[in-house]
Write an enzyme that holds these catalytic residues in place. Structure first.
Site, PDB file in Angstrom:
ATOM      1  N   GLU A  52      -3.393  -0.788  -0.518  1.00 41.46           N
ATOM      2  CA  GLU A  52      -4.014  -1.146  -1.808  1.00 41.46           C
ATOM      3  C   GLU A  52      -3.162  -0.660  -2.980  1.00 41.46           C
ATOM      4  O   GLU A  52      -2.961  -1.391  -3.959  1.00 41.46           O
ATOM      5  CB  GLU A  52      -5.416  -0.534  -1.901  1.00 41.46           C
ATOM      6  CG  GLU A  52      -6.426  -1.172  -0.962  1.00 41.46           C
ATOM      7  CD  GLU A  52      -7.817  -0.586  -1.136  1.00 41.46           C
ATOM      8  OE1 GLU A  52      -8.597  -0.625  -0.173  1.00 41.46           O
ATOM      9  OE2 GLU A  52      -8.119  -0.086  -2.226  1.00 41.46           O
TER      10      GLU A  52
ATOM     11  N   ARG B  43      -0.514 -10.263   5.815  1.00 43.81           N
ATOM     12  CA  ARG B  43      -0.221  -9.524   4.580  1.00 43.81           C
ATOM     13  C   ARG B  43       0.861 -10.230   3.768  1.00 43.81           C
ATOM     14  O   ARG B  43       0.834 -10.229   2.534  1.00 43.81           O
ATOM     15  CB  ARG B  43       0.168  -8.076   4.887  1.00 43.81           C
ATOM     16  CG  ARG B  43      -1.058  -7.224   5.240  1.00 43.81           C
ATOM     17  CD  ARG B  43      -0.719  -5.793   5.558  1.00 43.81           C
ATOM     18  NE  ARG B  43      -1.933  -4.973   5.728  1.00 43.81           N
ATOM     19  CZ  ARG B  43      -1.968  -3.875   6.475  1.00 43.81           C
ATOM     20  NH1 ARG B  43      -0.880  -3.459   7.118  1.00 43.81           N
ATOM     21  NH2 ARG B  43      -3.104  -3.193   6.600  1.00 43.81           N
TER      22      ARG B  43
END
Ligand SMILES: C=C(O[C@@H]1C=C(C(=O)O)C=C[C@H]1O)C(=O)O
Length: 263
Positions: free
Chosen positions: A199, A20
């Protein structure tokens, strides 16, 4: 290309927080490449081989630039890296550098969404981002195509990072995914890999980055900034995130092939 150092490190290659982190770093790369591109007009002839013929080639200027870049980058083993996927696999050549010992992280797969990404890029993403009223200018055709290549390659790398995310999720919840993959339940797999909170943070961070990176401290960049922040967010919301999730699902659908879980 030797930038995927983490993929040589067994401790980092499949660490979700590290993956990430790479996705967040790619937000900067993508935003800056988009800022560079939108300084030029849309210049539609560079995407149309009939409008702007290239000597000894049937390709558009854009496709020709992209394929030639992939050809030369293949010589320094860019496409041996598990996080790099070509748009023109047929042009790749033998590297001049010896192969690197990448950690075996991904299950063998043929997932590559670059053809779809390129169509979205040319027909949806760029027209929405190139808001300058400036008419096409043939003197910026080469510069526009050069910016396109860097931006599209960064978008492809970001989207195909979905394979590493999916592998981590599979290893974390193996039984759950084995059952869904055996049923080929793509909708349930899509729901299982979705993290709405992540998101939401991605889109909020991108809006802030687009506004910040697009604004000169002394106001020289004008009121609107160098890039339309809403267009950057829309690019991710409507195309980058959905394509990343498509890569995750398509990768998982191949994850059991040749394993003890295969029925
Ligand atoms: C990439 C991931 O998987 C999905 C895709 C995301 C994205 O493209 O930004 C974010 C969260 C998930 O819905 C993740 O879980 O980090």
């Amino acid at each position: 290309m030797d930038h995927a150092i983490d993929l040589l490190d067994p401790g980092k290659a499949l660490d979700l927080s590290n993956i990430r982190f790479q996705l967040i770093r790619l937000e900067d790369t993508i935003t800056f490449h988009l800022i560079e591109r939108v300084q030029f007009p849309l210049n539609t002839p560079i995407y149309d081989a009939s409008a702007l013929p290239i000597p000894d080639s049937k390709l558009s200027l854009f496709d020709w630039m992209l394929s030639e870049q992939e050809r030369v980058h293949s010589r320094v083993r860019r496409y041996q890296s598990p996080d790099e996927y070509p748009f023109f696999p047929e042009v790749l050549e033998t590297p001049i550098l010896p192969p690197l010992n990448y950690v075996k992280t991904l299950h063998p797969n043929d997932v590559n969404v670059n053809a779809k990404l390129k169509q979205y890029y040319i027909h949806k993403i760029l027209p929405a981002a190139c808001t300058s009223a400036r008419k096409e200018a043939q003197e910026t055709f080469g510069s526009s195509a050069t910016c396109d290549v860097y931006l599209l390659q960064a978008l492809s790398r970001r989207i195909h990072f979905g394979k590493f995310v999916a592998e981590v999720k599979f290893r974390t919840e193996t039984e759950r995914f084995v059952e869904l993959i055996r049923k080929k339940d793509t909708e349930a797999i899509g729901d299982a890999i979705t993290n709405s909170q992540v998101e939401k943070k991605v889109l909020e961070r991108l809006k802030l980055k687009a506004k910040t990176y697009g604004t000169d401290p002394d106001g020289a960049s004008g009121d609107g900034g160098k890039v339309d922040a809403d267009a950057v967010v829309a690019m991710y919301k409507d195309f980058v995130i959905p394509l990343t999730k498509e890569v995750e699902v398509d990768y998982l659908l191949q994850r059991l092939d040749g394993t003890q879980w295969e029925q």
